[in-house]
Design an enzyme around this catalytic site. Structure first.
Site, mmCIF file in Angstrom:
data_model
loop_
_atom_site.group_PDB
_atom_site.id
_atom_site.type_symbol
_atom_site.label_atom_id
_atom_site.label_comp_id
_atom_site.label_asym_id
_atom_site.label_seq_id
_atom_site.Cartn_x
_atom_site.Cartn_y
_atom_site.Cartn_z
ATOM 1 N N GLY A 15 0.809 -1.198 0.055
ATOM 2 C CA GLY A 15 0.176 0.057 -0.061
ATOM 3 C C GLY A 15 0.889 1.362 0.073
ATOM 4 N N MET A 78 -3.297 -6.931 -7.387
ATOM 5 C CA MET A 78 -2.463 -8.122 -8.057
ATOM 6 C C MET A 78 -3.593 -9.157 -8.297
ATOM 7 S SD MET A 78 0.331 -6.754 -8.478
ATOM 8 C CE MET A 78 1.517 -7.636 -8.549
ATOM 9 N N ARG A 79 -4.881 -8.699 -8.513
ATOM 10 C CA ARG A 79 -5.938 -9.844 -9.008
ATOM 11 C C ARG A 79 -6.284 -9.360 -10.462
ATOM 12 N NH1 ARG A 79 -11.332 -10.257 -8.501
ATOM 13 N NH2 ARG A 79 -12.059 -12.394 -7.867
ATOM 14 N N LEU A 81 -8.994 -8.382 -13.129
ATOM 15 C CA LEU A 81 -10.431 -7.847 -12.968
ATOM 16 C C LEU A 81 -11.264 -8.479 -14.017
ATOM 17 C CD1 LEU A 81 -9.541 -4.354 -12.066
ATOM 18 C CD2 LEU A 81 -10.534 -5.792 -10.730
ATOM 19 N N HIS A 97 1.923 0.583 -13.093
ATOM 20 C CA HIS A 97 2.703 -0.414 -13.394
ATOM 21 C C HIS A 97 4.195 -0.189 -13.312
ATOM 22 C CE1 HIS A 97 3.391 -4.421 -14.711
ATOM 23 N NE2 HIS A 97 4.438 -3.876 -15.812
ATOM 24 N N ASP A 133 -2.328 -4.735 -18.423
ATOM 25 C CA ASP A 133 -1.300 -3.707 -18.459
ATOM 26 C C ASP A 133 -1.250 -3.090 -19.853
ATOM 27 O OD1 ASP A 133 -0.519 -4.120 -15.798
ATOM 28 O OD2 ASP A 133 0.902 -5.716 -16.449
ATOM 29 N N LEU A 160 9.989 5.092 -5.890
ATOM 30 C CA LEU A 160 10.089 6.689 -5.607
ATOM 31 C C LEU A 160 9.188 7.331 -6.843
ATOM 32 C CD1 LEU A 160 13.962 7.102 -4.520
ATOM 33 C CD2 LEU A 160 11.724 7.298 -3.102
ATOM 34 N N ALA A 161 9.591 6.859 -8.188
ATOM 35 C CA ALA A 161 9.109 7.576 -9.019
ATOM 36 C C ALA A 161 7.368 7.359 -9.157
ATOM 37 C CB ALA A 161 9.484 7.079 -10.453
HETATM 38 C C1 GAR Z 1 3.812 -1.294 -7.121
HETATM 39 O O1 GAR Z 1 5.345 -1.360 -7.524
HETATM 40 C C2 GAR Z 1 3.044 -1.195 -8.371
HETATM 41 O O2 GAR Z 1 3.708 -0.610 -9.421
HETATM 42 C C3 GAR Z 1 3.015 -2.664 -8.639
HETATM 43 O O3 GAR Z 1 2.832 -3.196 -7.455
HETATM 44 C C4 GAR Z 1 3.443 -2.643 -6.309
HETATM 45 C C5 GAR Z 1 2.568 -2.295 -5.297
HETATM 46 O O4 GAR Z 1 3.271 -1.634 -4.034
HETATM 47 N N1 GAR Z 1 2.165 -3.123 -9.479
HETATM 48 C C6 GAR Z 1 2.033 -4.169 -10.328
HETATM 49 O O5 GAR Z 1 2.982 -4.812 -10.410
HETATM 50 C C7 GAR Z 1 0.714 -4.171 -11.198
HETATM 51 N N2 GAR Z 1 0.965 -4.937 -12.346
HETATM 52 P P1 GAR Z 1 2.492 -0.697 -2.967
HETATM 53 O O6 GAR Z 1 1.462 -1.741 -2.539
HETATM 54 O O7 GAR Z 1 3.348 -0.336 -1.961
HETATM 55 O O8 GAR Z 1 1.751 0.303 -3.711
#
Ligand code: GAR
Length: 201
Positions: A15, A78-79, A81, A97, A133, A160-161
């Site tokens: 999160g 990560m599911r 939809l 992403h 994606d 960070l980005a």
């Molecule tokens: C993030 O790096 C996001 O870009 C990636 O999961 C991480 C979640 O981190 N998302 C994917 O890979 C989606 N295909 P977070 O829970 O700390 O935001």
């Protein structure tokens, strides 16, 4: 204060992007507010059951509509939809992403970038379409890949980005500055980025 765009956020794990959005929205001048956070990874048995019954997406839409959400942000959700969910939120559903799409879709984006030997990777905020994606890109950040990077060190740099880009994308959408034209998203009055950066350099 002007009315703020109501945003629902869908998460699965850590999160940190949710936190970046929460931090941005803590400023009353930020044009969006978070009205609901949903996770598919709660321990609640009821939630697990709903997921198993494939009623999960319909339940999410109901909760989001109930909360008055106008935009839904996938933040590490990560599911996959359902098509119905993606259709229901067409042009009102965005994802972040950790790669420069269309490169390195799917899982393990950082491992994919390292394996390909690219000098830059980054992150992408995009509108969600049926393909994973895929969809009109709102903003990207390019991040250099260093020669001694591991997936972990690279992920930390890209994150960070991400924390900069996601609130920025939500801000532009809330300000009604993002127009979708076919497969592209146009940001009105977008500031020009750097002319170029070099890596290694
Ligand atoms: C993030 O790096 C996001 O870009 C990636 O999961 C991480 C979640 O981190 N998302 C994917 O890979 C989606 N295909 P977070 O829970 O700390 O935001």
């Amino acid at each position: 204060m002007a009315r703020r765009l109501k945003v629902g956020v869908l998460i699965s794990g850590r999160g940190s992007n949710l936190q970046a959005l929460i931090d941005a929205a803590a400023d009353p001048s930020f044009p969006a507010e978070i009205v609901l956070v949903l996770s598919n990874k709660a321990d609640a048995t009821g939630l697990a059951r709903a997921e198993a019954a494939a009623a999960f997406d319909a339940a999410m839409t109901a909760a989001l509509v109930d909360a008055g959400a106008e935009l839904v942000c996938l933040a590490g959700f990560m599911r996959l939809l359902s098509g119905d969910f993606v259709d229901a939120w067409h042009d009102r559903l965005i994802n972040i992403h950790p790669s420069l799409l269309p490169s390195f879709r799917g899982l393990h984006a950082h491992e994919q970038a390292l394996a390909a030997g690219v000098r830059f990777t980054g992150c992408t905020v995009h509108f969600v379409r049926a393909e994973m994606d895929d969809g009109p890109i709102v903003v990207q950040a390019a991040v250099p890949v260093l020669q001694d990077d591991t997936a972990e060190t690279l992920a930390a740099r890209v994150l960070l980005a991400e924390h900069r880009c996601y609130p920025q994308a939500v801000r532009w959408i809330a300000e009604r500055r993002v127009r979708i034209e076919g497969v592209r998203a146009i940001v009105l009055d977008a500031p020009a980025g750097e002319a170029f950066i070099v890596s290694p350099g």
